[in-house]
Design a protein around this motif. Structure first.
Motif, short mmCIF file in Angstrom:
data_model
loop_
_atom_site.label_atom_id
_atom_site.label_comp_id
_atom_site.label_asym_id
_atom_site.label_seq_id
_atom_site.Cartn_x
_atom_site.Cartn_y
_atom_site.Cartn_z
N LEU A 73 -40.00 26.28 35.12
CA LEU A 73 -41.18 27.09 34.90
C LEU A 73 -42.37 26.36 35.52
O LEU A 73 -42.49 25.15 35.39
CB LEU A 73 -41.45 27.30 33.41
CG LEU A 73 -40.44 28.12 32.63
CD1 LEU A 73 -40.80 28.12 31.14
CD2 LEU A 73 -40.39 29.55 33.14
N HIS A 124 -35.88 30.14 27.50
CA HIS A 124 -36.71 29.35 28.40
C HIS A 124 -37.93 28.88 27.63
O HIS A 124 -38.45 29.61 26.78
CB HIS A 124 -37.11 30.18 29.63
CG HIS A 124 -35.95 30.55 30.49
ND1 HIS A 124 -35.43 29.70 31.44
CD2 HIS A 124 -35.18 31.67 30.52
CE1 HIS A 124 -34.41 30.28 32.04
NE2 HIS A 124 -34.23 31.48 31.49
N GLY A 131 -33.23 25.51 34.65
CA GLY A 131 -34.41 26.36 34.74
C GLY A 131 -35.62 25.58 35.18
O GLY A 131 -35.67 24.35 35.07
N TYR A 144 -32.24 21.43 24.99
CA TYR A 144 -32.08 21.17 26.42
C TYR A 144 -31.42 19.82 26.64
O TYR A 144 -31.75 18.84 25.99
CB TYR A 144 -33.45 21.20 27.12
CG TYR A 144 -34.22 22.46 26.82
CD1 TYR A 144 -33.96 23.63 27.52
CD2 TYR A 144 -35.16 22.50 25.81
CE1 TYR A 144 -34.64 24.81 27.22
CE2 TYR A 144 -35.84 23.67 25.50
CZ TYR A 144 -35.57 24.82 26.21
OH TYR A 144 -36.23 25.97 25.91
#
Length: 153
Positions: A7, A130, A5, A97
């Motif tokens: 961001l 997330h 991911g 993560y």
């Protein structure tokens, strides 16, 4: 293999992009003055502030909890005013993560300086959320630094 991911948030910064970049590069221990509610300190573990390979440990408060995070500076690009941090240990981020990298980049568009935070990560499993609250945290730090250096309008 986990889910990757990214961001990204870009925030207008009225106190000058050079001020922001220099603070993170050479004086990260001063962040606790600009944002004392969120950052309690930054300790140099290895190397030298402002140099690739330096290892630093942040002491901070996120979501009401005191945390620590050890990071290595992987890239410093003066032309782009970019610093890339690799998470090594600490906080709860590496429990969720596999990898967690934070990139800070300052760019000027016209007369506007933008601070861009990029969180690049790989989740350990599909149930992991997330890190939106972490991105919001960095936006708040950016606003704190701006207020500290620029003042309130």
């Amino acid at each position: 293999m986990g889910l990757h991911g990214k961001l990204v948030a870009a925030i207008e910064f009225k106190a000058g992009g050079d001020v922001f970049h220099e603070l993170f590069k050479h004086k990260p221990e001063h962040l606790s003055t600009a944002s004392p509610i969120r950052v309690q300190g930054c300790d140099l573990i290895e190397g030298k502030f402002g140099q690739v390979g330096a290892i630093i440990c942040w002491r901070y408060t996120h979501e009401g909890k005191e945390k620590k995070a050890k990071q290595k500076i992987r890239i410093i690009d003066e032309a782009k005013k970019l610093i890339d941090y690799e998470m090594l240990e600490g906080s709860d981020l590496l429990e969720l993560y596999k990898t967690f990298d934070i990139i800070i980049h300052v760019e000027t568009k016209g007369d506007i300086d933008l601070v861009t935070w990029t969180l690049d990560y790989e989740m350990r499993n599909d149930d992991v959320e997330h890190p939106i609250s972490m991105l919001s945290y960095f936006i708040d730090i950016t606003k704190d630094i701006e207020t500290h250096h620029y003042g309130k309008e």
